[in-house]
Design a protein around this motif. Structure first.
Motif, PDB file in Angstrom:
ATOM      1  N   VAL A 149       0.825  -1.203   0.000  1.00 33.78           N
ATOM      2  CA  VAL A 149       0.000   0.000   0.000  1.00 33.78           C
ATOM      3  C   VAL A 149       0.863   1.258   0.000  1.00 33.78           C
ATOM      4  CG1 VAL A 149      -1.689   1.333   1.353  1.00 33.78           C
ATOM      5  CG2 VAL A 149      -1.932  -1.149   1.131  1.00 33.78           C
ATOM      6  N   LEU A 150       1.986   1.227   0.698  1.00 32.17           N
ATOM      7  CA  LEU A 150       2.832   2.408   0.899  1.00 32.17           C
ATOM      8  C   LEU A 150       4.243   2.169   0.390  1.00 32.17           C
ATOM      9  CD1 LEU A 150       3.590   5.164   2.242  1.00 32.17           C
ATOM     10  CD2 LEU A 150       4.056   3.838   4.319  1.00 32.17           C
ATOM     11  N   ALA A 151       4.717   3.107  -0.408  1.00 26.80           N
ATOM     12  CA  ALA A 151       6.123   3.139  -0.821  1.00 26.80           C
ATOM     13  C   ALA A 151       6.601   4.581  -0.706  1.00 26.80           C
ATOM     14  CB  ALA A 151       6.284   2.628  -2.251  1.00 26.80           C
ATOM     15  N   VAL A 152       7.897   4.756  -0.549  1.00 26.24           N
ATOM     16  CA  VAL A 152       8.490   6.089  -0.557  1.00 26.24           C
ATOM     17  C   VAL A 152       9.696   6.075  -1.492  1.00 26.24           C
ATOM     18  CG1 VAL A 152       7.734   6.711   1.776  1.00 26.24           C
ATOM     19  CG2 VAL A 152       9.969   5.670   1.454  1.00 26.24           C
ATOM     20  N   ALA A 153       9.949   7.211  -2.090  1.00 25.65           N
ATOM     21  CA  ALA A 153      11.134   7.348  -2.933  1.00 25.65           C
ATOM     22  C   ALA A 153      12.348   7.517  -2.019  1.00 25.65           C
ATOM     23  CB  ALA A 153      10.984   8.546  -3.858  1.00 25.65           C
ATOM     24  N   VAL A 154      13.359   6.667  -2.224  1.00 28.08           N
ATOM     25  CA  VAL A 154      14.567   6.675  -1.396  1.00 28.08           C
ATOM     26  C   VAL A 154      15.742   7.109  -2.272  1.00 28.08           C
ATOM     27  CG1 VAL A 154      16.094   5.231   0.015  1.00 28.08           C
ATOM     28  CG2 VAL A 154      13.632   4.847   0.064  1.00 28.08           C
TER      29      VAL A 154
ATOM     30  N   MET B  84      -1.554  15.775  -3.913  1.00 29.25           N
ATOM     31  CA  MET B  84      -1.570  14.900  -5.077  1.00 29.25           C
ATOM     32  C   MET B  84      -0.269  14.956  -5.883  1.00 29.25           C
ATOM     33  SD  MET B  84      -4.394  13.375  -4.883  1.00 29.25           S
ATOM     34  CE  MET B  84      -6.126  13.281  -5.172  1.00 29.25           C
ATOM     35  N   ALA B  85       0.323  16.114  -6.000  1.00 30.94           N
ATOM     36  CA  ALA B  85       1.537  16.260  -6.806  1.00 30.94           C
ATOM     37  C   ALA B  85       2.731  15.511  -6.215  1.00 30.94           C
ATOM     38  CB  ALA B  85       1.880  17.744  -6.967  1.00 30.94           C
ATOM     39  N   ASN B  86       2.646  15.111  -4.938  1.00 33.37           N
ATOM     40  CA  ASN B  86       3.753  14.427  -4.275  1.00 33.37           C
ATOM     41  C   ASN B  86       3.504  12.931  -4.115  1.00 33.37           C
ATOM     42  OD1 ASN B  86       5.169  16.787  -4.071  1.00 33.37           O
ATOM     43  ND2 ASN B  86       4.420  17.265  -2.038  1.00 33.37           N
ATOM     44  N   MET B  87       2.684  12.381  -5.014  1.00 37.72           N
ATOM     45  CA  MET B  87       2.348  10.962  -4.949  1.00 37.72           C
ATOM     46  C   MET B  87       2.201  10.393  -6.359  1.00 37.72           C
ATOM     47  SD  MET B  87      -0.718  10.977  -2.195  1.00 37.72           S
ATOM     48  CE  MET B  87      -1.211  12.673  -1.977  1.00 37.72           C
ATOM     49  N   ARG B  88       2.438   9.089  -6.455  1.00 35.07           N
ATOM     50  CA  ARG B  88       2.146   8.340  -7.674  1.00 35.07           C
ATOM     51  C   ARG B  88       1.430   7.067  -7.244  1.00 35.07           C
ATOM     52  NH1 ARG B  88       3.037  12.511  -9.241  1.00 35.07           N
ATOM     53  NH2 ARG B  88       4.445  13.252 -10.841  1.00 35.07           N
TER      54      ARG B  88
ATOM     55  N   GLN C 296      -0.656   0.462  -4.706  1.00 32.08           N
ATOM     56  CA  GLN C 296       0.450   1.108  -3.991  1.00 32.08           C
ATOM     57  C   GLN C 296       0.571   2.591  -4.336  1.00 32.08           C
ATOM     58  OE1 GLN C 296       4.645   0.066  -4.849  1.00 32.08           O
ATOM     59  NE2 GLN C 296       4.672  -0.582  -2.697  1.00 32.08           N
ATOM     60  N   ILE C 297       0.724   3.387  -3.287  1.00 29.31           N
ATOM     61  CA  ILE C 297       0.985   4.823  -3.419  1.00 29.31           C
ATOM     62  C   ILE C 297       2.448   5.057  -3.054  1.00 29.31           C
ATOM     63  CG2 ILE C 297       0.453   7.129  -2.537  1.00 29.31           C
ATOM     64  CD1 ILE C 297      -1.961   6.073  -3.912  1.00 29.31           C
ATOM     65  N   THR C 298       3.182   5.720  -3.945  1.00 26.47           N
ATOM     66  CA  THR C 298       4.558   6.119  -3.630  1.00 26.47           C
ATOM     67  C   THR C 298       4.539   7.597  -3.268  1.00 26.47           C
ATOM     68  OG1 THR C 298       5.486   4.474  -5.129  1.00 26.47           O
ATOM     69  CG2 THR C 298       6.924   6.301  -4.476  1.00 26.47           C
ATOM     70  N   LEU C 299       5.046   7.910  -2.081  1.00 22.09           N
ATOM     71  CA  LEU C 299       5.121   9.288  -1.600  1.00 22.09           C
ATOM     72  C   LEU C 299       6.532   9.823  -1.793  1.00 22.09           C
ATOM     73  CD1 LEU C 299       3.269   8.826   1.801  1.00 22.09           C
ATOM     74  CD2 LEU C 299       2.313   9.678  -0.335  1.00 22.09           C
ATOM     75  N   PHE C 300       6.626  11.101  -2.058  1.00 22.96           N
ATOM     76  CA  PHE C 300       7.926  11.762  -2.129  1.00 22.96           C
ATOM     77  C   PHE C 300       7.778  13.194  -1.657  1.00 22.96           C
ATOM     78  CE2 PHE C 300       5.969  11.397  -6.304  1.00 22.96           C
ATOM     79  CZ  PHE C 300       5.918  12.701  -6.761  1.00 22.96           C
ATOM     80  N   ASP C 301       8.861  13.952  -1.650  1.00 25.09           N
ATOM     81  CA  ASP C 301       8.919  15.334  -1.184  1.00 25.09           C
ATOM     82  C   ASP C 301       8.657  15.418   0.319  1.00 25.09           C
ATOM     83  OD1 ASP C 301       9.190  18.028  -0.947  1.00 25.09           O
ATOM     84  OD2 ASP C 301       7.519  18.560  -2.233  1.00 25.09           O
TER      85      ASP C 301
END
Length: 173
Positions: free
Chosen positions: A23-28, A149-153, A158-163
């Motif tokens: 469900v959750l991912a983050v950009a590393v 919204m602009a900080n997710m894909r 699965q939603i990838t969060l960044f920023d």
């Protein structure tokens, strides 16, 4: 260590500790050839900054649909339910009440289905103010700080969060 480097180092360390799942991912950040996560770069105006390179977040931009917003909320809950992140994040004020009300107004204007939730959230904020917020005792937890919204894909479930520049540890209601 300079403030910019300390902030970036904290953010990069925090991202590596996020428990990711279906469900959750983050950009590393990707490691450099020197095996560090950040590096110095001179900008065109001569200013030298700390920087990091991240893998691109997979999936498509989120749309203003009920399904996408629900999935984003589930990912945010997974992120905020990780107590170890609270201890890694800097303590900071993420947003003031006036910004909260502006955000609620934008949500109510953008989503026909958001009216009831916006009204309930506004009422909760008013209760917190009546109780003496921010001095009222509330649990402290990790906050993304720029959840939009602009900080997710989104890719399947699965939603990838960044920023995560504005992340911190703050009271949550």
């Amino acid at each position: 260590m300079g403030e910019a480097r300390r902030t970036l180092t904290t953010e990069l360390r925090l991202l590596e500790e996020v428990e990711q799942d279906d469900v959750l991912a983050v950009a590393v950040a990707r490691p450099t050839l020197e095996h560090t996560r950040s590096f110095r770069i001179a900008l065109s105006d001569g200013v030298v900054r700390r920087a990091a390179l991240f893998d691109a977040a997979s999936g498509r931009p989120l749309e203003m649909t009920r399904e996408d917003v629900v999935q984003a909320g589930q990912a945010l809950k997974r992120l905020h339910d990780q107590p170890a992140l609270r201890d890694l994040a800097p303590r900071r004020q993420v947003a003031d009440l006036a910004e909260t009300y502006r955000t609620l107004d934008r949500l109510a204007q953008a989503f026909t289905f958001a009216g009831q939730a916006v009204a309930a959230t506004r009422e909760r904020c008013q209760q917190l103010v009546a109780a003496g917020w921010p001095s009222v005792e509330m649990p402290v937890g990790f906050c993304h700080g720029d959840f939009r919204m602009a900080n997710m894909r989104i890719d399947g479930r699965q939603i990838t969060l960044f920023d995560f520049d504005d992340c911190g540890s703050e009271p949550q209601s």
